[in-house]
Write a protein that holds these residues in place. Structure first.
Motif, PDB file in Angstrom:
ATOM      1  N   THR A   1       0.836  -1.204   0.000  1.00 33.58           N
ATOM      2  CA  THR A   1       0.000   0.000   0.000  1.00 33.58           C
ATOM      3  C   THR A   1       0.871   1.254   0.000  1.00 33.58           C
ATOM      4  O   THR A   1       0.355   2.356  -0.177  1.00 33.58           O
ATOM      5  N   ALA A   2       2.163   1.097   0.210  1.00 30.79           N
ATOM      6  CA  ALA A   2       3.169   2.149   0.088  1.00 30.79           C
ATOM      7  C   ALA A   2       4.413   1.490  -0.500  1.00 30.79           C
ATOM      8  O   ALA A   2       4.781   0.372  -0.116  1.00 30.79           O
ATOM      9  N   TYR A   3       5.080   2.180  -1.407  1.00 32.73           N
ATOM     10  CA  TYR A   3       6.168   1.590  -2.172  1.00 32.73           C
ATOM     11  C   TYR A   3       7.264   1.051  -1.261  1.00 32.73           C
ATOM     12  O   TYR A   3       7.761   1.739  -0.365  1.00 32.73           O
ATOM     13  N   GLN A   4       7.632  -0.232  -1.499  1.00 31.42           N
ATOM     14  CA  GLN A   4       8.705  -0.956  -0.824  1.00 31.42           C
ATOM     15  C   GLN A   4       8.385  -1.333   0.625  1.00 31.42           C
ATOM     16  O   GLN A   4       9.265  -1.815   1.331  1.00 31.42           O
ATOM     17  N   TYR A   5       7.145  -1.139   1.051  1.00 36.40           N
ATOM     18  CA  TYR A   5       6.761  -1.544   2.405  1.00 36.40           C
ATOM     19  C   TYR A   5       5.921  -2.813   2.335  1.00 36.40           C
ATOM     20  O   TYR A   5       4.907  -2.864   1.632  1.00 36.40           O
ATOM     21  N   GLY A   6       6.332  -3.824   3.083  1.00 32.58           N
ATOM     22  CA  GLY A   6       5.666  -5.114   3.058  1.00 32.58           C
ATOM     23  C   GLY A   6       4.429  -5.159   3.937  1.00 32.58           C
ATOM     24  O   GLY A   6       4.328  -4.442   4.937  1.00 32.58           O
ATOM     25  N   GLN A   7       3.484  -6.026   3.569  1.00 35.74           N
ATOM     26  CA  GLN A   7       2.252  -6.211   4.320  1.00 35.74           C
ATOM     27  C   GLN A   7       2.159  -7.653   4.811  1.00 35.74           C
ATOM     28  O   GLN A   7       2.770  -8.556   4.251  1.00 35.74           O
ATOM     29  N   PRO A   8       1.392  -7.883   5.879  1.00 38.81           N
ATOM     30  CA  PRO A   8       1.313  -9.239   6.447  1.00 38.81           C
ATOM     31  C   PRO A   8       0.736 -10.247   5.458  1.00 38.81           C
ATOM     32  O   PRO A   8      -0.160  -9.930   4.667  1.00 38.81           O
ATOM     33  N   GLY A   9       1.258 -11.466   5.516  1.00 37.05           N
ATOM     34  CA  GLY A   9       0.724 -12.561   4.721  1.00 37.05           C
ATOM     35  C   GLY A   9      -0.365 -13.295   5.487  1.00 37.05           C
ATOM     36  O   GLY A   9      -0.984 -12.759   6.408  1.00 37.05           O
TER      37      GLY A   9
END
Length: 680
Positions: free
Chosen positions: A661-669
């Protein structure tokens, strides 16, 4: 991405969420009966129009007890929702409990017109945009108290660490709302209401655990003893989390604890005192850009955040309660530190402390079913201090003096018309000390058939005062003007089959002017760049946001609810002469869909699922860095073991979608959680 989103829209055409201008996705109501006298009938509840205020314990409690039938945020008094001309969504206690969501930002993502961007997992910075407005143009309230952070560059509120915990209700008010809520209310207002005092002993508690070493526990107790009503609670949350850096392997965890309290003391029949407080303390692991390459990567940095919110108010009713008066004092204190422990030495990279004090008077004059007036005055004092690597900016402060008034008329049965005006004087230390802003609003709600059809329309204006950072930091410009907006919306809600089917649609449009952007300065330093080699802020931008919020909810059988929402958003940069003129605003997906399905089995088992589909967007103003759309699926179940104890569980991101949702920031799987809930 466009193909899957259109397919998702079609597949969910029968499961659109609660009407944007109406209520929660989980409750449908039969058409109300004809109102009479000074009473207003909403659903099956007879609601007295006695003007209880949004910041009073009585008003907050009344809204919570009324479920989705009453809102306190739209008119700053408790009002039946069918008399409100603005677009409001209510997430009541039943909805919040059913969804089993840990964070407020995840609940807001499922709300029409709302966009959420987060820099990693739970606890990392999360911004909320309403109808395409900037995230710092959203007013955040806890129990009616503004909690935006004066030390943040844009002055917005970080939703990242705000847990559901002991929150009982969330109201999302869309559109500019500055007449009643002041500076920053350009996009809208998110009012978070904690559990309020009850007439009898009530205990709510839950404990939960799951993947990534996640665990949490929250409890709340409320009761009334003589003239004293009280609600007290607290909780703890921890998780190992996921890497904030999209390509990283290091876990970035979050740990937090907090407390909430609300006390009302009845001194006489129409005289009472309110005392409320909210406290949170958290640590968030984050990632940064370490030397020698200074590119985004896994790092051991972490952020410490502490927030304190306090309120004290005196409520007095005159003329047999027809004139209600409230004098209140609100205080917020947000403290943040970013620490880099590399090499075994804790280096403070950033420290920020923002404080806000508000003294306010509000009066509500009720002249019967035909006329109600809300009016008031406020004095707000904001202060901040910041430092980077030990180098401190000069302390700064700003005062805003405000007066406002609003009239709500009911000229004929079924028609409610509201109009208001506000004037603000904005002053801060330093040159050019005074600015002014005057805003207007008007709205109407009309039902020709006792609530089966509700037609709504509103015109509203908003403003946002320049922040202390924009005015007086090393990048500051004391000549800044307030940001401004004006816009309108119109919509209809239709209930059929005795309330078993409810559909709604709202079109909105907003133009924003004098938006404040950062301006880079290069040699030779001329004009606004004189003595500002690193850049400064200026009123250089304009924007336009328009779109559609469409909703539908079905109840084909008892215990079976299918609901959802679709949002189309056209948010563009309209800055004359800008290289980004006509470009889409960053992190504003043009389409999003949310669907919920819940079913209660005959033997007591509750099952449900949520599908959220968000379209493509861009991460930068030039629209060159694309963020691909994504689909999230969550399933849940709960079962009452006894009358007071229930077990529950859920799986989030069931398909293990990989997204940003923001460039290069990971989100939970994918993750699974289970817990036990006690209610007494």
């Amino acid at each position: 991405m466009k193909t899957y989103l259109l397919l998702s829209t079609a597949a969910l055409a029968i499961s659109f969420a609660v009407p944007a201008a109406a209520q929660s996705t989980d409750q449908l109501r039969p058409a109300p009966a004809e109102p009479s006298g000074g009473d207003v009938t909403v659903g099956t509840n007879l609601v007295q129009r006695n003007g209880q205020e949004a910041e009073s314990t009585a008003g907050l409690k009344r809204a919570a007890d009324a479920g989705t039938d009453v809102v306190v945020t739209a008119n700053r008094t408790a009002e039946p929702i069918d008399r409100v001309g603005q677009s409001v969504t209510v997430l009541d206690t039943a909805t919040i409990t059913r969804r089993q969501t840990d964070t407020v930002s995840d609940l807001l993502l499922q709300t029409p017109g709302v966009t959420v961007a987060r820099n990693g997992g739970v606890g990392t910075t999360a911004s909320v945009s309403i109808r395409g407005a900037e995230p710092d143009q959203t007013v955040a309230l806890i129990d009616g108290v503004k909690i935006n952070d004066p030390s943040a560059p844009g002055g917005g509120f970080d939703f990242g660490g705000l847990l559901v915990g002991n929150i009982a209700r969330i109201e999302v008010l869309r559109g500019a709302q500055s007449v009643l809520w002041g500076s920053q209310a350009i996009g809208g207002v998110v009012n978070i209401i904690t559990r309020q005092p009850t007439e009898q002993l009530s205990v709510n508690a839950r404990a939960e655990g799951g993947w990534r070493d996640t665990g949490q526990g929250f409890a709340n107790v409320s009761d009334k003893i003589g003239p004293v009503s009280a609600s007290l609670g607290g909780g703890y949350f921890r998780t190992n989390g996921n890497s904030a850096f999209f390509g990283g392997k290091e876990e970035d965890g979050y740990r937090a604890y907090g407390f909430n309290g609300s006390v009302n003391v009845a001194l006489a029949r129409d005289l009472s005192v309110d005392l409320r407080g909210f406290y949170s303390n958290g640590r968030t692991d984050i990632d940064g850009s370490p030397p020698p390459n200074y590119t985004f990567a896994d790092t051991p940095e972490y952020q410490l955040t502490r927030q304190l919110v306090g309120y004290a108010g005196l409520n007095a009713g005159l003329f047999d309660g027809r004139l209600k008066n409230r004098i209140g004092y609100a205080y917020t204190d947000t403290y943040r530190r970013v620490i880099d422990p590399t090499g075994g030495v804790d280096t403070e990279e950033f420290r920020g402390n923002g404080k806000n004090e508000r003294i306010e008077y509000q009066g509500v004059l009720d002249l019967g079913s035909a006329l109600q007036s809300t009016f008031g005055a406020e004095r707000e004092l904001s202060r901040f201090t910041t430092s980077s690597y030990g180098v401190a900016d000069l302390p700064a402060r700003q005062r805003i003096w405000s007066v406002y008034g609003q009239l709500m008329l009911t000229p004929i049965v079924g028609l409610s018309v509201t109009g208001g005006v506000r004037h603000d004087d904005i002053a801060q230390n330093g040159p050019n000390p005074t600015r002014q802003a005057t805003t207007f609003s008007g709205s109407g709600a009309y039902t020709p058939n006792r609530g089966a059809t509700v037609i709504r329309a509103s015109y509203s204006e908003g403003f946002k005062a320049p922040t202390l950072f924009q005015l007086q930091s090393e990048y500051g410009n004391v000549g800044l003007r307030p940001e401004r907006s004006h816009g309108w919306d119109a919509g209809v809600t239709q209930r059929l089959v005795g309330g078993a089917l409810e559909a709604g649609a709202t079109w909105f449009h907003r133009d924003s002017d004098d938006l404040i952007n950062f301006v880079s300065c290069i040699a030779p330093l001329t004009g606004i760049c004189v003595n500002r080699p690193y850049g400064t802020y200026n009123n250089v931008a304009r924007a336009r946001s328009q779109g559609l919020e469409a909703t539908l909810a079905l109840r084909p059988a008892d215990g079976f609810v299918v609901s959802g929402s679709y949002t189309y958003l056209d948010a563009e940069d309209r800055s004359p002469g800008s290289a980004t003129f006509g470009r889409r605003l960053a992190r504003r997906p043009s389409q999003s869909v949310t669907g919920n399905i819940d079913y209660r089995w005959s033997f007591g088992l509750d099952t449900g699922a949520t599908l959220t589909a968000v379209g493509d967007s861009f991460d930068n103003a030039a629209d060159t860095r694309r963020l691909d759309g994504y689909v999230l699926l969550a399933v849940r179940a709960s079962y009452p073991v006894t009358r007071n104890v229930a077990v529950y569980g859920r799986i989030e991101n069931l398909t293990n979608s990989i997204y940003q949702t923001a460039y290069q920031y990971g989100q939970p799987g994918r993750a699974a959680y289970a817990g036990v809930r006690l209610s007494y």
